[in-house]
Motif scaffolding. Structure first.
Motif, mmCIF file in Angstrom:
data_model
loop_
_atom_site.group_PDB
_atom_site.id
_atom_site.type_symbol
_atom_site.label_atom_id
_atom_site.label_comp_id
_atom_site.label_asym_id
_atom_site.label_seq_id
_atom_site.Cartn_x
_atom_site.Cartn_y
_atom_site.Cartn_z
ATOM 1 N N LEU A 122 0.849 -1.186 0.000
ATOM 2 C CA LEU A 122 0.000 0.000 0.000
ATOM 3 C C LEU A 122 0.887 1.239 0.000
ATOM 4 C CD1 LEU A 122 -1.400 0.766 3.550
ATOM 5 C CD2 LEU A 122 0.552 -0.706 3.110
ATOM 6 N N TYR A 123 0.257 2.405 -0.112
ATOM 7 C CA TYR A 123 0.992 3.652 0.022
ATOM 8 C C TYR A 123 0.994 4.006 1.494
ATOM 9 C CZ TYR A 123 2.581 8.409 -0.681
ATOM 10 O OH TYR A 123 3.316 9.574 -0.633
ATOM 11 N N PHE A 124 2.148 4.044 2.107
ATOM 12 C CA PHE A 124 2.259 4.345 3.543
ATOM 13 C C PHE A 124 3.273 5.450 3.694
ATOM 14 C CE2 PHE A 124 3.038 4.138 7.953
ATOM 15 C CZ PHE A 124 2.126 3.304 8.580
ATOM 16 N N ARG A 125 2.818 6.619 4.137
ATOM 17 C CA ARG A 125 3.709 7.749 4.252
ATOM 18 C C ARG A 125 3.682 8.234 5.691
ATOM 19 N NH1 ARG A 125 5.396 11.469 0.124
ATOM 20 N NH2 ARG A 125 6.627 13.080 1.128
ATOM 21 N N ALA A 126 4.699 7.890 6.448
ATOM 22 C CA ALA A 126 4.822 8.399 7.806
ATOM 23 C C ALA A 126 6.105 9.197 7.890
ATOM 24 C CB ALA A 126 4.834 7.259 8.815
ATOM 25 N N GLU A 127 6.042 10.320 8.569
ATOM 26 C CA GLU A 127 7.243 11.116 8.772
ATOM 27 C C GLU A 127 7.258 11.598 10.216
ATOM 28 O OE1 GLU A 127 8.248 13.993 5.805
ATOM 29 O OE2 GLU A 127 7.221 12.910 4.210
ATOM 30 N N PRO A 128 8.463 11.699 10.793
ATOM 31 C CA PRO A 128 8.551 12.110 12.192
ATOM 32 C C PRO A 128 8.433 13.629 12.342
ATOM 33 C CG PRO A 128 10.743 11.598 11.368
ATOM 34 C CD PRO A 128 9.775 11.332 10.245
ATOM 35 N N VAL A 129 7.294 14.151 11.928
ATOM 36 C CA VAL A 129 7.029 15.585 12.087
ATOM 37 C C VAL A 129 5.908 15.747 13.104
ATOM 38 C CG1 VAL A 129 7.835 16.256 9.800
ATOM 39 C CG2 VAL A 129 5.451 15.559 10.098
ATOM 40 N N GLY A 130 5.558 16.994 13.402
ATOM 41 C CA GLY A 130 4.633 17.239 14.495
ATOM 42 C C GLY A 130 3.171 17.048 14.159
ATOM 43 N N CYS A 131 2.851 16.949 12.873
ATOM 44 C CA CYS A 131 1.436 16.984 12.485
ATOM 45 C C CYS A 131 1.238 16.320 11.124
ATOM 46 C CB CYS A 131 0.987 18.448 12.422
ATOM 47 S SG CYS A 131 -0.742 18.664 12.013
ATOM 48 N N THR A 132 0.140 15.594 10.980
ATOM 49 C CA THR A 132 -0.170 14.970 9.688
ATOM 50 C C THR A 132 -0.337 16.020 8.592
ATOM 51 O OG1 THR A 132 -1.364 13.246 10.885
ATOM 52 C CG2 THR A 132 -1.690 13.337 8.508
ATOM 53 N N THR B 28 1.215 18.654 8.024
ATOM 54 C CA THR B 28 2.506 19.057 7.444
ATOM 55 C C THR B 28 2.890 18.127 6.294
ATOM 56 O OG1 THR B 28 3.195 19.941 9.586
ATOM 57 C CG2 THR B 28 4.950 19.418 8.005
ATOM 58 N N ILE B 29 2.617 16.840 6.461
ATOM 59 C CA ILE B 29 2.904 15.868 5.397
ATOM 60 C C ILE B 29 1.922 16.069 4.244
ATOM 61 C CG2 ILE B 29 3.234 13.411 4.865
ATOM 62 C CD1 ILE B 29 3.394 12.969 7.967
ATOM 63 N N ILE B 30 0.670 16.348 4.587
ATOM 64 C CA ILE B 30 -0.338 16.527 3.535
ATOM 65 C C ILE B 30 -0.001 17.743 2.670
ATOM 66 C CG2 ILE B 30 -2.797 17.041 3.117
ATOM 67 C CD1 ILE B 30 -3.434 15.104 5.406
ATOM 68 N N THR C 92 7.411 18.178 19.879
ATOM 69 C CA THR C 92 7.159 17.435 18.633
ATOM 70 C C THR C 92 7.218 18.353 17.414
ATOM 71 O OG1 THR C 92 4.792 17.845 18.839
ATOM 72 C CG2 THR C 92 5.629 15.767 19.749
ATOM 73 N N CYS C 93 7.163 19.659 17.654
ATOM 74 C CA CYS C 93 7.095 20.617 16.543
ATOM 75 C C CYS C 93 8.457 20.737 15.862
ATOM 76 C CB CYS C 93 6.634 21.972 17.070
ATOM 77 S SG CYS C 93 6.327 23.166 15.756
ATOM 78 N N THR C 94 8.526 20.444 14.586
ATOM 79 C CA THR C 94 9.788 20.500 13.851
ATOM 80 C C THR C 94 9.850 21.767 12.990
ATOM 81 O OG1 THR C 94 8.971 19.409 11.863
ATOM 82 C CG2 THR C 94 9.713 17.969 13.667
ATOM 83 N N GLU C 95 11.027 22.009 12.458
ATOM 84 C CA GLU C 95 11.207 23.133 11.545
ATOM 85 C C GLU C 95 10.242 23.003 10.349
ATOM 86 O OE1 GLU C 95 12.033 26.499 10.116
ATOM 87 O OE2 GLU C 95 12.887 25.938 12.040
ATOM 88 N N GLN C 96 9.993 21.766 9.924
ATOM 89 C CA GLN C 96 9.071 21.544 8.806
ATOM 90 C C GLN C 96 7.639 21.963 9.145
ATOM 91 O OE1 GLN C 96 9.410 17.818 6.556
ATOM 92 N NE2 GLN C 96 11.189 17.315 7.801
ATOM 93 N N ASP C 97 7.233 21.709 10.421
ATOM 94 C CA ASP C 97 5.886 22.121 10.826
ATOM 95 C C ASP C 97 5.776 23.645 10.853
ATOM 96 O OD1 ASP C 97 4.756 19.433 11.596
ATOM 97 O OD2 ASP C 97 6.472 19.483 12.953
ATOM 98 N N LEU C 98 6.828 24.281 11.381
ATOM 99 C CA LEU C 98 6.842 25.744 11.436
ATOM 100 C C LEU C 98 6.742 26.344 10.043
ATOM 101 C CD1 LEU C 98 9.578 26.514 14.107
ATOM 102 C CD2 LEU C 98 7.178 27.229 14.167
#
Lengths: 308, 308
Positions: B109-119, B121-123, B157-163
């Motif tokens: 399946l398509y499984f996209r998990a990343e260790p960022v603070g919020c889903t 951010t990945i979306i 949990t908040c990363t630079e990517q979330d910011l």
């Protein structure tokens, strides 16, 4: 800081070895001290690819925890397919294209799985997402992985994305994919220097379904009958393995890479599910599987369903 | 073709609801008949965000298999946090930022998990990867999800990517993140219309570690003592839940959203691990957790480790 080990599955195939090398290269470009390793002997096909593009085999590491505290898994996620002591290290990332099972972490991680035909296809996307150029020799390895997993683009696992990735990689590597690919597959199907024990473990993967343990070995061949003519000897070894690993089912699949069919020898106390599962007769512990070339797409889901 | 349902976890929080709406929107733009649903009541914080950006609540669906054969999970992967009948449908995709556990599929399946603070951010990355523009109102929801999961960017949990994602989304949504975010968090911390039963289940998640089952509920509050003053009544309800679900441990965490500390009430036959786990005293079943605001990063791994 010790290296982060990048590893494919046990009984490594071309995707496991080449994706480990390629992804470790990408991570190094991004500043991580990554080192590709292998959990077992590379097969003839992989050795052909490594030699063609002038790479050494990655280092053989059987226990990872003595070497590193962090690892990255490519081309697998199920713990029984990974290093024996995988639970003793932190899994930083997974890049894979298989089903997800028997995988658990304490912390969030980067997990990238996509339903494509080859891990290398996903790794090409990751190069692009990070804006890192793929060197010509690495492109050759990634192309080799796609050709291997897709049996030269003929497997039903091969997606439009794999085809497109292979086209791009062939151009960067400056090879003719069809010509190079056939030579590589033939090198892999050369079983002349292999013992029957080798054939049993060359590309064998263990699975669990509904508390049943089963294993499926697959070998590619030009002449399937050359392998099948030694069925009686193979069955002795298969039964030994079934007893040693307490398997409920063991399937030994021989795939004809020129005609894209397979024949399987099936043994074990759950072997009686095979006829119903594949809707075909098992004669003398043997079943014909016309058009079946993909363990992942055409064999594992069928057996898993039948065992559930 | 029936709809593909897009769902966050049980006891949905703002990320689960807003990421379901946002990702369903993206999938629809890409041609999939996707519909966001929710597995439970939206909390006051989420209702504030939905109303602010003029969205209806997604439809409440308690059993998914009667409605669809395929689903997409956002913001969770563990089956005990998903629909009760999740094993009866095909999981097409997962987009998540949590640890991976109790998750298994038959097919890739398509499984996209990343260790960022919020889903969300990945979306946002997925919108970009597919070249789809984020509409202003959807951007508002995704911003709300990041503010909620990061407690206005103050959680570890908040990363630079979330910011960075929040900055981009605030601009698209045309809101002041700090001002809007505080108003949203305060709406969520308004517990005046909540019964103690509500508080117990508002944002409660169940986990497994080493064959132990534990659950951690978390509520945000402006005045922590207002909640803690009702500890005796809460303990009666907690003990009922422990007995009903046969939990080894139940922690009820009240987080002070202005000072970024927490207090937890801990009960259950494994409650004695808490002192050692958090290196602090439990007095009257209660422990102070200075600087602790993230269940995912500061509570679950600590309890999991202590139970293993």
């Amino acid at each position: 800081m010790s290296n982060v080990l990048v590893l494919g599955h046990k009984n490594p195939d071309t995707d496991s070895i080449c994706s480990a090398i390629s992804y470790a290269y990408l991570k190094k470009q991004l500043g991580m001290p990554a080192e590709p390793i292998r959990l077992g002997e590379a097969n003839n096909e992989t050795l052909y690819a490594l030699e063609y593009f002038k790479f050494e085999q990655p280092r053989l590491v059987e226990k990872v925890a003595a070497e590193a505290s962090q690892v990255i898994l490519v081309d697998h996620n199920e713990r029984q397919q990974s290093a024996a002591d995988i639970q003793d290290v932190q899994i930083l990332e997974v890049v894979d294209h298989h089903r997800i099972a028997n995988f658990e972490t304490v912390d969030p991680l980067y997990f990238r799985a996509e339903p494509v035909g080859c891990t290398a296809t996903i790794i090409l996307k990751l190069f692009k997402e990070h804006g890192v150029e793929v060197p010509s020799d690495i492109a050759g390895l990634m192309l080799s992985a796609i050709i291997s997993d897709s049996l030269l683009f003929k497997s039903p696992t091969c997606t439009e994305q794999d085809l497109q990735a292979a086209r791009e990689l062939a151009e960067i590597a400056n090879v003719d994919a069809a010509q190079y690919g056939l030579a590589m597959l033939k090198a892999g199907a050369d079983l002349s220097n292999k013992t029957l024990e080798d054939l049993m473990s060359l590309d064998s993967k263990e699975f669990e379904a509904n508390d049943h343990r089963f294993e499926v070995a697959q070998v590619n061949a030009i002449d399937v009958n050359e392998v099948i003519s030694r069925q009686k000897e193979l069955e002795v070894l298969m039964n030994e393995k079934i007893a040693r690993k307490n398997l409920d089912l063991f399937a030994f699949v021989v795939t004809d890479i020129l005609n894209n069919d397979s024949v399987a020898i099936v043994l074990g106390r759950k072997a009686d599910i095979i006829e119903g599962a594949f809707k075909s007769s098992v004669v003398d512990n043997r079943i014909l599987l016309p058009g079946v070339v993909s363990r992942k797409k055409q064999i594992i889901p069928v057996i898993t369903e039948a065992l559930s």
